[in-house]
Design a protein around this motif. Sequence first.
Motif, short mmCIF file in Angstrom:
data_model
loop_
_atom_site.label_atom_id
_atom_site.label_comp_id
_atom_site.label_asym_id
_atom_site.label_seq_id
_atom_site.Cartn_x
_atom_site.Cartn_y
_atom_site.Cartn_z
N CYS A 182 5.10 4.50 -9.54
CA CYS A 182 3.80 3.85 -9.70
C CYS A 182 3.18 4.27 -11.04
O CYS A 182 3.13 5.47 -11.35
CB CYS A 182 2.88 4.21 -8.55
SG CYS A 182 1.31 3.30 -8.54
N PRO A 183 2.73 3.33 -11.86
CA PRO A 183 2.20 3.68 -13.19
C PRO A 183 0.87 4.41 -13.15
O PRO A 183 0.47 5.01 -14.15
CB PRO A 183 2.05 2.31 -13.88
CG PRO A 183 1.90 1.34 -12.76
CD PRO A 183 2.74 1.88 -11.63
N CYS A 184 0.16 4.36 -12.01
CA CYS A 184 -1.13 5.02 -11.87
C CYS A 184 -2.09 4.61 -12.98
O CYS A 184 -2.71 5.45 -13.66
CB CYS A 184 -0.96 6.55 -11.85
SG CYS A 184 0.00 7.11 -10.43
N TYR A 217 2.35 -3.88 -10.15
CA TYR A 217 3.60 -3.14 -9.98
C TYR A 217 3.94 -2.96 -8.50
O TYR A 217 5.08 -3.21 -8.06
CB TYR A 217 3.47 -1.78 -10.67
CG TYR A 217 4.76 -1.00 -10.77
CD1 TYR A 217 5.67 -1.26 -11.78
CD2 TYR A 217 5.05 0.01 -9.85
CE1 TYR A 217 6.85 -0.53 -11.88
CE2 TYR A 217 6.22 0.75 -9.94
CZ TYR A 217 7.12 0.47 -10.95
OH TYR A 217 8.28 1.18 -11.03
N GLY A 218 2.97 -2.52 -7.71
CA GLY A 218 3.23 -2.31 -6.30
C GLY A 218 3.53 -3.61 -5.57
O GLY A 218 4.42 -3.66 -4.70
N GLU A 249 0.47 1.59 -1.10
CA GLU A 249 -0.51 2.54 -1.63
C GLU A 249 -0.72 2.33 -3.11
O GLU A 249 -1.86 2.38 -3.61
CB GLU A 249 -0.03 3.97 -1.36
CG GLU A 249 -1.07 5.04 -1.62
CD GLU A 249 -0.58 6.42 -1.24
OE1 GLU A 249 -1.39 7.23 -0.76
OE2 GLU A 249 0.64 6.67 -1.42
N CYS A 250 0.36 2.05 -3.82
CA CYS A 250 0.25 1.81 -5.26
C CYS A 250 -0.52 0.52 -5.52
O CYS A 250 -1.43 0.48 -6.36
CB CYS A 250 1.64 1.73 -5.88
SG CYS A 250 1.66 1.44 -7.66
N ALA A 251 -0.17 -0.55 -4.79
CA ALA A 251 -0.83 -1.83 -5.00
C ALA A 251 -2.30 -1.78 -4.61
O ALA A 251 -3.17 -2.29 -5.33
CB ALA A 251 -0.10 -2.93 -4.21
N ALA A 252 -2.60 -1.13 -3.47
CA ALA A 252 -3.99 -1.09 -3.00
C ALA A 252 -4.88 -0.26 -3.90
O ALA A 252 -6.07 -0.56 -4.07
CB ALA A 252 -4.02 -0.54 -1.58
#
Length: 311
Positions: free
Chosen positions: A41-43, A50-51, A123-126
């Motif tokens: 995940c790029p954060c 990405y997610g 979690e990454c997308a949200a």
Amino acid sequence: MENLRGMLDICIRHQTVLGYSLVSLLTAASEHIFSSVLFRCPCSSWNMLYGSVFLLVPALILFLLGFMVNARTWHLLTGICHRVKRCGSTTRYCPVLLRVAARAAVAPLTWVAVALFRASFYECAASGNSLFKNLLCSEKGEKCQELLFQIPCNKKLSEQMPPELLSLQAQSQLLGWLLIAVTLTLYLSATCVRRCMSSVSYLQLEFWKIYWKKESELFEIKAKEHATRLAEINTNSFFEGTNQEPFGTPSNEDWWKISSLYTFGSQEQYYSMLHKYVETNKGNSVRSGQGDQNPPVSGFVDETNASELGF
């Protein structure tokens, strides 16, 4: 030996279920590899895109592959424009297409469900979703937004974030269970409705499956023998300069007649298009399109054919 034979019989009897199970296991293993090895995940503001890509795009690819590897797809599409000109309607193909789509959806649904249980993609997308940003960071400034992006990468932020953001993993897993429950409910409901509306009995259905399997096996054997013999005659005639031996082979019209989709009609009872061709060709030529005017009463033959030809 008897135990081995018994296990083999069980595998043959339940080959469709075992096939779906194998596809699901391979899909789950692939998801684990993607999640553990490739996913990072790029954060940042790219979290949402990405997610979402890792969650949905592989599912779409698996769905398309499911169509491609199902022989029923190509049986349905090959010559469909020619058949539409002859029959004048494509609505009779819709139930078959729906069954192909249902079988192709096994792998992508497995991917999404497993990914939701692991929660990393969700979690990454949200964390990059604008809805969460507006809901939780509307009055907290840019620092809250930056912390929101960092949730998938830094688990130590739990003490600094609101409890709502810490429930992303729970939300993802709940969605996974909901997806499984809805899918099984729809599948069971569709199966019950189709069986209740069937115009044939359970035992005849079992007989039909046996007949279709044996006919497919014998047809493949005979087709190989016939093609080999025809190729041998033509090759010998070319290289040896001899006259071609008389050798009968089905006409294009005959191939069209046995390749059409067959639906069980209320006025006729044939177990396949080949059976129909043979019965209606006794002493007379088969009329083009005969029997194609009967509306589908049951997706009986198509269901059996699809289960025998692929997932």
